[in-house]
Design an enzyme around this catalytic site. Structure first.
Site, PDB file in Angstrom:
ATOM      1  N   ASP A  90       0.893  -1.161   0.000  1.00 15.68           N
ATOM      2  CA  ASP A  90       0.000   0.000   0.000  1.00 15.68           C
ATOM      3  C   ASP A  90       0.934   1.213   0.000  1.00 15.68           C
ATOM      4  O   ASP A  90       1.537   1.546   1.022  1.00 15.68           O
ATOM      5  CB  ASP A  90      -0.870  -0.044   1.266  1.00 15.68           C
ATOM      6  CG  ASP A  90      -1.654   1.241   1.440  1.00 15.68           C
ATOM      7  OD1 ASP A  90      -1.551   2.132   0.558  1.00 15.68           O
ATOM      8  OD2 ASP A  90      -2.372   1.354   2.456  1.00 15.68           O
ATOM      9  N   LYS A 145       2.737   8.316 -17.737  1.00 10.22           N
ATOM     10  CA  LYS A 145       1.778   9.395 -17.644  1.00 10.22           C
ATOM     11  C   LYS A 145       0.536   8.985 -16.851  1.00 10.22           C
ATOM     12  O   LYS A 145       0.316   7.783 -16.709  1.00 10.22           O
ATOM     13  CB  LYS A 145       1.374   9.855 -19.046  1.00 10.22           C
ATOM     14  CG  LYS A 145       0.561   8.794 -19.808  1.00 10.22           C
ATOM     15  CD  LYS A 145       0.025   9.340 -21.091  1.00 10.22           C
ATOM     16  CE  LYS A 145      -1.370   9.844 -20.880  1.00 10.22           C
ATOM     17  NZ  LYS A 145      -2.324   9.434 -21.916  1.00 10.22           N
ATOM     18  N   HIS A 175       5.033   6.872 -24.690  1.00  9.35           N
ATOM     19  CA  HIS A 175       5.242   5.593 -25.400  1.00  9.35           C
ATOM     20  C   HIS A 175       5.326   5.789 -26.916  1.00  9.35           C
ATOM     21  O   HIS A 175       5.852   4.945 -27.618  1.00  9.35           O
ATOM     22  CB  HIS A 175       4.202   4.548 -24.998  1.00  9.35           C
ATOM     23  CG  HIS A 175       2.866   4.685 -25.656  1.00  9.35           C
ATOM     24  ND1 HIS A 175       1.894   5.539 -25.212  1.00  9.35           N
ATOM     25  CD2 HIS A 175       2.336   4.075 -26.744  1.00  9.35           C
ATOM     26  CE1 HIS A 175       0.820   5.433 -25.988  1.00  9.35           C
ATOM     27  NE2 HIS A 175       1.059   4.555 -26.925  1.00  9.35           N
ATOM     28  N   GLU A 213      -8.703   7.538 -33.489  1.00  8.31           N
ATOM     29  CA  GLU A 213      -8.944   6.265 -32.794  1.00  8.31           C
ATOM     30  C   GLU A 213     -10.407   5.891 -32.930  1.00  8.31           C
ATOM     31  O   GLU A 213     -11.277   6.768 -33.002  1.00  8.31           O
ATOM     32  CB  GLU A 213      -8.624   6.419 -31.305  1.00  8.31           C
ATOM     33  CG  GLU A 213      -7.183   6.750 -31.019  1.00  8.31           C
ATOM     34  CD  GLU A 213      -6.889   6.664 -29.538  1.00  8.31           C
ATOM     35  OE1 GLU A 213      -6.343   5.641 -29.108  1.00  8.31           O
ATOM     36  OE2 GLU A 213      -7.229   7.608 -28.805  1.00  8.31           O
ATOM     37  N   ASP A 232      -4.875  14.324 -22.917  1.00 11.72           N
ATOM     38  CA  ASP A 232      -4.567  12.894 -23.032  1.00 11.72           C
ATOM     39  C   ASP A 232      -3.664  12.603 -24.233  1.00 11.72           C
ATOM     40  O   ASP A 232      -2.828  11.710 -24.182  1.00 11.72           O
ATOM     41  CB  ASP A 232      -5.889  12.110 -23.161  1.00 11.72           C
ATOM     42  CG  ASP A 232      -5.677  10.608 -23.241  1.00 11.72           C
ATOM     43  OD1 ASP A 232      -4.942  10.079 -22.390  1.00 11.72           O
ATOM     44  OD2 ASP A 232      -6.238   9.960 -24.154  1.00 11.72           O
ATOM     45  N   HIS A 237       1.788  12.938 -26.875  1.00 10.34           N
ATOM     46  CA  HIS A 237       2.121  12.223 -28.104  1.00 10.34           C
ATOM     47  C   HIS A 237       2.161  13.139 -29.334  1.00 10.34           C
ATOM     48  O   HIS A 237       3.096  13.092 -30.131  1.00 10.34           O
ATOM     49  CB  HIS A 237       1.120  11.099 -28.364  1.00 10.34           C
ATOM     50  CG  HIS A 237       0.865  10.222 -27.179  1.00 10.34           C
ATOM     51  ND1 HIS A 237       1.860   9.865 -26.298  1.00 10.34           N
ATOM     52  CD2 HIS A 237      -0.265   9.630 -26.698  1.00 10.34           C
ATOM     53  CE1 HIS A 237       1.341   9.083 -25.341  1.00 10.34           C
ATOM     54  NE2 HIS A 237       0.065   8.941 -25.568  1.00 10.34           N
TER      55      HIS A 237
HETATM   56  C1  BG6 Z   1      -2.596   6.814 -24.435  1.00  2.00           C
HETATM   57  C2  BG6 Z   1      -3.900   7.508 -24.211  1.00  2.00           C
HETATM   58  O1  BG6 Z   1      -1.527   7.581 -23.941  1.00  2.00           O
HETATM   59  O2  BG6 Z   1      -2.408   6.599 -25.829  1.00  2.00           O
HETATM   60  C3  BG6 Z   1      -5.056   6.720 -24.787  1.00  2.00           C
HETATM   61  O3  BG6 Z   1      -4.106   7.690 -22.813  1.00  2.00           O
HETATM   62  C4  BG6 Z   1      -4.790   6.397 -26.241  1.00  2.00           C
HETATM   63  O4  BG6 Z   1      -6.274   7.433 -24.651  1.00  2.00           O
HETATM   64  C5  BG6 Z   1      -3.410   5.780 -26.425  1.00  2.00           C
HETATM   65  O5  BG6 Z   1      -5.784   5.497 -26.681  1.00  2.00           O
HETATM   66  C6  BG6 Z   1      -3.068   5.641 -27.901  1.00  2.00           C
HETATM   67  O6  BG6 Z   1      -1.893   4.906 -28.041  1.00  2.00           O
HETATM   68  P1  BG6 Z   1      -1.620   4.021 -29.336  1.00  2.00           P
HETATM   69  O7  BG6 Z   1      -0.259   3.465 -29.116  1.00  2.00           O
HETATM   70  O8  BG6 Z   1      -2.698   2.977 -29.367  1.00  2.00           O
HETATM   71  O9  BG6 Z   1      -1.714   4.953 -30.518  1.00  2.00           O
END
Ligand code: BG6
Length: 486
Positions: A90, A145, A175, A213, A232, A237
Site C-alpha cells: 500500500d 503518464k 510511449h 482512434e 490525453d 504524443h
Molecule cells: C494513451 C492515451 O496515452 O495513448 C489513450 O491515454 C490512447 O487514450 C493511447 O488510446 C493511444 O496509443 P496508441 O499506441 O494505441 O496509438
C-alpha cells in the site's frame, strides 16, 4: 550515470492494465530474444494481496492473452516467470517499503524502477522509496503518464521526483517515442539529403498530424473524463510528433542533443490564448453513432452522466521561428472516429511556374504521407505524365512513390513500443524519454489553450460516433483552403 545495465527491475502497478497488456508482454519479448541481463530479477508490486505464485499465475494469464501463441514456448515462459517475485504494497503507507527494499536486495548491481500508478500515489511512492534507501545513485526511475494535469501539478510531481532522483536518472515515458515508426521520422529527415533542403517555409505549405482512434472510453472513465483529448493526446504524443517534424537537425543522436532541439520547438510554439482559441481550435464530444457498422452509444451515455470533456480536438498551431514562419501545423485527434490511424502529412509548395498550363494540364504540389500506424508506409505523391499521344492536351497525374518498409524489413518482428523503452531504461539510455524542460514547455502551451477555452466559454460540439469530428473541424482548415488528408 555510466550506461551499465541494471540487474533488478521493480515494477509498480504490476497487476494493472498497462502492466498486463504491455509491460509483461514486452519483458517476455525481450527475454525471448536474449536481450535482458541473464540474471535480471523482476520484483513486482501492487496493492493486491498475492504471493509470488499468485502473481506468476496472473502474469502467465496476461502472456496468454497478449502474446502470439507461437511465441509462448513453455520453457521460455517458465524461465520468464522464474524471474518474477511479488510484494504487496500500500504505497500510501511508508512502512511497506522496507519489505520492498528487502525483496529488492543490494543495489550495487543497479535497480530500474517503473512507476505506473495513479498520479496521487507518485508523491508517497517516491517518499517511500527514498525512506527505504531505494533512491540511491544506482537507481533509475521511469514514470508513466499522466505526469500532472497542468503546468503547476506537473511541476509538483517533477519537484517531488527531483528531491529523490536527479534528472539524469529520471526517465519520463511517452510511449510514442518507443514506436519504431516514430523513430523512423528521424531516419527519414536526417538519414537522407533529399528532404532537408525543402523542409522549411520555403518548401512546405502546411503540415497535418492526425491521430484518430475508433475506441471510446475503454473502461477508463475516471481518468479520461478528468483529462480530455487535449491533455490525453495532444500534450504528449502529438506534440512529440510535431517536435520530431519541426526540430532542427541535432548534432548527434544523443539524449542531450535530441532533447535540446525538441524543447526549442515547444518554446517556439505560438501561444493560443483567449484571443485566438476560438479561431484556432475546435473541440467535440461524440454522440451515438456507428463505427464499422456497429452501433455505439454517445460519450455521456458511456460515462453515465453529462460531461463537458472533449473527446475530439483540432488545432491550428504555428512554430514561430525562421524555418517555419507562416507554415500552419494542423493537428487533430479523437475517439470514436471512423478508423484508427496515425499519420503525418506534409504538403509541399507547388512549382513556381507550370510549363504545362498552356497544354491544359494541372500540376499538383507534392505531398509526403507518413503513416505511422496501424501499418507503416511512407508515400511521396509525385506528378507523372499519363501515357498517350497528348492530342487533346497533356494529362498529368499524381502517382505515389512508395517506400515498401513492410517488405524491406519483413524479417524483423514489429515490437511493442515498451520493449524499446524498458530496454533503454534497463541500459540507462534516456534519448527516447522526455526531459523535464520538455514536459513543462508542453504543459505551458496546453494550459494557454485551456485558459482560452475557459475565457471564451468554449464547450465541445457534438459529432456522431464514426464521423471525423464536428463540422467546425473541417471549416478550421477549409478557411485556409486546406482539406484534411484521410
Ligand atoms: C494513451 C492515451 O496515452 O495513448 C489513450 O491515454 C490512447 O487514450 C493511447 O488510446 C493511444 O496509443 P496508441 O499506441 O494505441 O496509438
Amino acid at each position: 550515470m555510466p550506461r551499465i545495465p541494471c540487474h533488478t527491475l521493480l515494477l509498480f502497478g504490476a497487476t494493472g492494465d498497462l502492466s498486463q497488456r504491455m509491460l509483461l508482454p514486452s519483458l517476455f519479448g525481450l527475454d525471448g530474444d536474449g536481450l535482458l541481463p541473464g540474471d535480471l530479477r523482476i520484483v513486482a508490486t501492487a496493492r493486491s494481496y498475492l504471493d509470488a505464485d499468485g502473481f506468476r499465475a496472473t502474469a502467465a494469464e496476461a502472456l496468454e492473452r497478449h502474446v502470439d501463441a507461437e511465441r509462448l514456448r513453455p520453457e521460455q515462459v517458465r524461465r520468464f516467470l522464474d524471474r518474477l517475485s511479488y510484494v504487496p504494497l500500500d504505497a500510501s503507507n511508508p512502512d511497506g517499503f522496507l519489505a520492498l527494499a528487502e525483496a529488492v536486495g543490494p543495489l550495487d548491481n543497479g535497480l530500474a524502477i517503473f512507476l505506473s500508478t495513479a498520479p496521487s500515489l507518485f508523491g508517497p511512492t517516491i517518499e517511500g522509496l527514498k525512506g527505504a534507501g531505494l533512491a540511491g545513485p544506482d537507481v533509475r526511475l521511469a514514470l508513466e503518464k499522466p505526469l500532472g494535469s497542468d503546468l503547476a501539478s506537473s511541476r509538483t510531481i517533477n519537484d517531488a521526483v527531483a528531491a529523490a532522483f536527479p534528472e539524469e536518472r529520471t526517465f519520463r515515458i511517452d510511449h510514442y517515442l518507443g514506436k519504431e515508426t516514430v523513430q523512423n521520422l528521424l531516419a527519414l529527415r536526417f538519414g537522407n539529403t533529399l528532404f532537408e533542403p525543402l523542409w522549411n517555409a520555403g518548401g512546405i505549405e502546411h503540415v497535418q498530424i492526425t491521430v484518430s482512434e475508433t475506441v471510446g472510453l475503454e473502461g477508463r472513465a475516471g481518468y479520461y473524463d478528468g483529462s480530455g483529448a487535449l491533455r490525453d493526446m495532444v500534450q504528449n504524443h502529438m506534440l512529440q510528433l510535431l517536435a520530431l517534424v519541426a526540430m532542427e537537425p541535432p548534432s548527434q543522436f544523443s539524449a542531450a542533443a535530441v532533447r535540446d532541439e525538441k524543447v526549442k520547438v515547444f518554446r517556439s510554439l505560438r501561444p493560443i490564448d483567449g484571443s485566438s482559441a476560438a479561431a484556432s481550435t475546435v473541440t467535440g464530444q461524440y454522440t451515438a453513432g456507428a463505427v464499422a457498422g456497429a452501433p455505439l452509444p454517445g460519450y455521456a451515455n458511456e460515462l453515465g452522466k453529462p460531461s463537458s470533456t472533449e473527446t475530439f480536438v483540432a488545432l491550428k498551431a504555428h512554430v514561430d521561428n525562421w524555418r517555419w514562419k507562416g507554415v500552419p501545423f494542423y493537428m487533430r485527434t479523437g475517439k470514436r472516429l471512423p478508423e484508427r490511424h496515425t499519420q503525418i502529412f506534409i504538403q509541399f509548395k507547388g512549382v513556381p511556374h507550370s510549363i504545362f498550363a498552356s497544354r491544359g494540364a494541372t500540376v499538383q504540389p507534392n505531398k509526403l504521407v507518413i503513416r505511422l500506424q496501424p501499418e507503416e508506409t511512407i508515400s511521396l505523391l509525385m506528378m507523372a505524365k499519363q501515357p498517350g499521344l497528348d492530342r487533346e492536351g497533356i494529362r498529368l497525374r499524381e502517382v505515389p512513390l512508395d517506400l515498401g518498409l513492410a517488405n524491406a524489413f519483413a524479417d524483423s518482428r514489429r515490437r511493442i513500443a515498451y520493449e524499446r523503452l524498458i530496454l533503454d531504461l534497463i541500459e540507462g539510455d534516456p534519448t527516447l524519454f522526455v526531459r523535464r524542460d520538455e514536459v513543462e514547455a508542453q504543459w505551458e502551451w496546453i494550459d494557454g489553450i485551456r485558459n482560452g477555452w475557459q475565457s471564451n466559454a468554449i464547450v465541445p460540439k457534438s459529432y456522431a460516433a464514426g464521423t471525423w469530428g464536428p463540422s467546425a473541424a473541417i471549416a478550421l482548415t477549409e478557411r485556409d483552403g486546406v482539406t484534411w488528408h484521410e
